[in-house]
Design a protein around this motif. Sequence first.
Motif, PDB file in Angstrom:
ATOM      1  N   ALA A 169       0.711  -1.226  -0.126  1.00  0.00           N
ATOM      2  CA  ALA A 169       0.051   0.026   0.024  1.00  0.00           C
ATOM      3  C   ALA A 169       0.963   1.178  -0.289  1.00  0.00           C
ATOM      4  O   ALA A 169       0.715   2.124  -0.684  1.00  0.00           O
ATOM      5  CB  ALA A 169      -1.013   0.145   1.029  1.00  0.00           C
ATOM      6  N   ALA A 170       1.939   1.142   0.921  1.00  0.00           N
ATOM      7  CA  ALA A 170       2.830   2.342   0.918  1.00  0.00           C
ATOM      8  C   ALA A 170       3.629   2.744  -0.317  1.00  0.00           C
ATOM      9  O   ALA A 170       3.521   3.887  -1.011  1.00  0.00           O
ATOM     10  CB  ALA A 170       3.899   2.144   2.324  1.00  0.00           C
ATOM     11  N   ARG A 171       4.127   1.545  -0.995  1.00  0.00           N
ATOM     12  CA  ARG A 171       4.709   1.907  -2.192  1.00  0.00           C
ATOM     13  C   ARG A 171       3.996   2.472  -3.397  1.00  0.00           C
ATOM     14  O   ARG A 171       4.433   3.160  -4.127  1.00  0.00           O
ATOM     15  CB  ARG A 171       5.408   0.408  -2.668  1.00  0.00           C
ATOM     16  N   HIS A 172       2.744   1.860  -3.429  1.00  0.00           N
ATOM     17  CA  HIS A 172       1.833   2.338  -4.431  1.00  0.00           C
ATOM     18  C   HIS A 172       1.879   3.837  -4.115  1.00  0.00           C
ATOM     19  O   HIS A 172       1.716   4.674  -5.136  1.00  0.00           O
ATOM     20  CB  HIS A 172       0.468   1.766  -4.224  1.00  0.00           C
ATOM     21  N   ARG A 196       0.572  -3.983  10.126  1.00  0.00           N
ATOM     22  CA  ARG A 196       0.466  -3.511   8.550  1.00  0.00           C
ATOM     23  C   ARG A 196       0.980  -1.929   8.612  1.00  0.00           C
ATOM     24  O   ARG A 196       1.544  -1.674   7.717  1.00  0.00           O
ATOM     25  CB  ARG A 196      -1.148  -3.268   8.586  1.00  0.00           C
ATOM     26  N   TYR A 197       0.747  -1.191   9.751  1.00  0.00           N
ATOM     27  CA  TYR A 197       1.596   0.061  10.051  1.00  0.00           C
ATOM     28  C   TYR A 197       2.887  -0.089   9.876  1.00  0.00           C
ATOM     29  O   TYR A 197       3.683   0.514   9.353  1.00  0.00           O
ATOM     30  CB  TYR A 197       1.018   0.691  11.158  1.00  0.00           C
ATOM     31  N   VAL A 201       5.775   1.762   7.278  1.00  0.00           N
ATOM     32  CA  VAL A 201       7.025   2.556   7.974  1.00  0.00           C
ATOM     33  C   VAL A 201       8.112   2.026   7.106  1.00  0.00           C
ATOM     34  O   VAL A 201       9.153   2.636   6.737  1.00  0.00           O
ATOM     35  CB  VAL A 201       7.260   2.473   9.517  1.00  0.00           C
ATOM     36  N   ASP A 202       8.313   0.827   7.058  1.00  0.00           N
ATOM     37  CA  ASP A 202       9.380  -0.017   6.170  1.00  0.00           C
ATOM     38  C   ASP A 202       9.440   0.856   4.936  1.00  0.00           C
ATOM     39  O   ASP A 202      10.592   1.128   4.576  1.00  0.00           O
ATOM     40  CB  ASP A 202       8.835  -1.413   6.085  1.00  0.00           C
ATOM     41  N   ALA A 203       8.390   0.963   4.242  1.00  0.00           N
ATOM     42  CA  ALA A 203       8.390   1.291   2.847  1.00  0.00           C
ATOM     43  C   ALA A 203       8.842   2.808   2.744  1.00  0.00           C
ATOM     44  O   ALA A 203       9.459   3.416   2.117  1.00  0.00           O
ATOM     45  CB  ALA A 203       7.199   1.381   2.194  1.00  0.00           C
ATOM     46  N   VAL A 207      12.608   4.922   1.199  1.00  0.00           N
ATOM     47  CA  VAL A 207      12.613   6.050   0.317  1.00  0.00           C
ATOM     48  C   VAL A 207      13.268   7.332   1.039  1.00  0.00           C
ATOM     49  O   VAL A 207      14.118   8.100   0.075  1.00  0.00           O
ATOM     50  CB  VAL A 207      11.262   6.475  -0.156  1.00  0.00           C
ATOM     51  N   ASP A 208      13.020   7.511   2.198  1.00  0.00           N
ATOM     52  CA  ASP A 208      13.374   8.715   2.717  1.00  0.00           C
ATOM     53  C   ASP A 208      13.292   8.609   4.354  1.00  0.00           C
ATOM     54  O   ASP A 208      12.238   8.267   4.878  1.00  0.00           O
ATOM     55  CB  ASP A 208      12.485   9.999   2.293  1.00  0.00           C
ATOM     56  N   ALA A 209      14.618   8.569   4.876  1.00  0.00           N
ATOM     57  CA  ALA A 209      14.629   8.326   6.327  1.00  0.00           C
ATOM     58  C   ALA A 209      13.875   9.203   7.138  1.00  0.00           C
ATOM     59  O   ALA A 209      13.514   8.728   8.533  1.00  0.00           O
ATOM     60  CB  ALA A 209      15.901   8.014   6.842  1.00  0.00           C
TER      61      ALA A 209
END
Length: 342
Positions: A169-172, A196-197, A201-203, A207-209
Amino acid sequence: MTTLTEVARHAGVTPATVSNVLRNRGKVGAATRERVLASVEALGYRPNLTARALAEGRGPTLALMVSSIANPFYPEFALEAERAARKRGHFLLVCNTDDDSNVGSAYLDRIAGTLSQGVLVMNADLHFDDLIKTQRRGASVVLCMWERPDDPPGLSCIAVDFRQAGRLAARHLLELGHRRIGAIVGSAPNGVQAIRYVGLVDALAQVDASLPAKLEQETRFVEDDVEGGYAAAMDLLDASPDLTAIFVSNDFPALGVLHAAADRGLRVPEDLSVIGITDIHWARLSRPALTTVAVPTAQAAEMAVELVLELIHDTPKEPTTWIAGEPQLVVRKSTGPAPSRG
């Protein structure tokens, strides 16, 4: 109500013979079997399954414990589990705990091991000790849709990688250019949907810390329902009107987010993208149709029934974990490119 003794008298046989015919056991001649079945049909006899279960110490049913039948995910799972149970010659008894562990414990005390030798447990707020006691009384227990395949619960379970669902979901959203993302989680911070949360956070961290730190201020943990999603979305949009997307850990509260956006005069997805997880039927019917991450509900239900029946017949020494298929992104109309706001 016609009794077994009356059927026996009508057919001119003993009650034991009628019982053997109905249960397809023992040696009964073809002519006698036909006479008994004719009497059963003529008198309209139906076995008392409850009495049989109590007498034999085993039940014809499997029990499914759910936390709230009002949440549409649970009826959808129950439908698939009922089909799987019926296909295997069993009935499915759905027990709604209404988010009350005391109600769940009462169900376990009265059903497990008598009316049902197998118990499927969804997110029913049951105490782990109660489930262990249920097993010790002779009923098999399977946890359904366990969310952390890499962290087995100590009971047999069907697991789904919900952390991966959160990542998808996050990557999308990230691929669509969103960086100002809010989150709504339909449980407590340490609750069932928290993993799920973690996937979200992983995704973001990849991309950006700095994104997870921003997200922490723009996250709400709420009741897993439409009202909870609506209230949380209103709060988030008041606190952070520059949000371009909202990640929701479950489709049910995500529907509330769509309502909140409409009431705020926001266009979805032109002004605000919304994504959920699970792919309930209502996700396809909402306007706009909800982008979500589908989880293998039907497969997990089928596997849960298969596993509990295996446990009934051959209980292993150690808990068994079966992992259902991978979550899959389903893109619909509620997500789009991040808007430019200067």
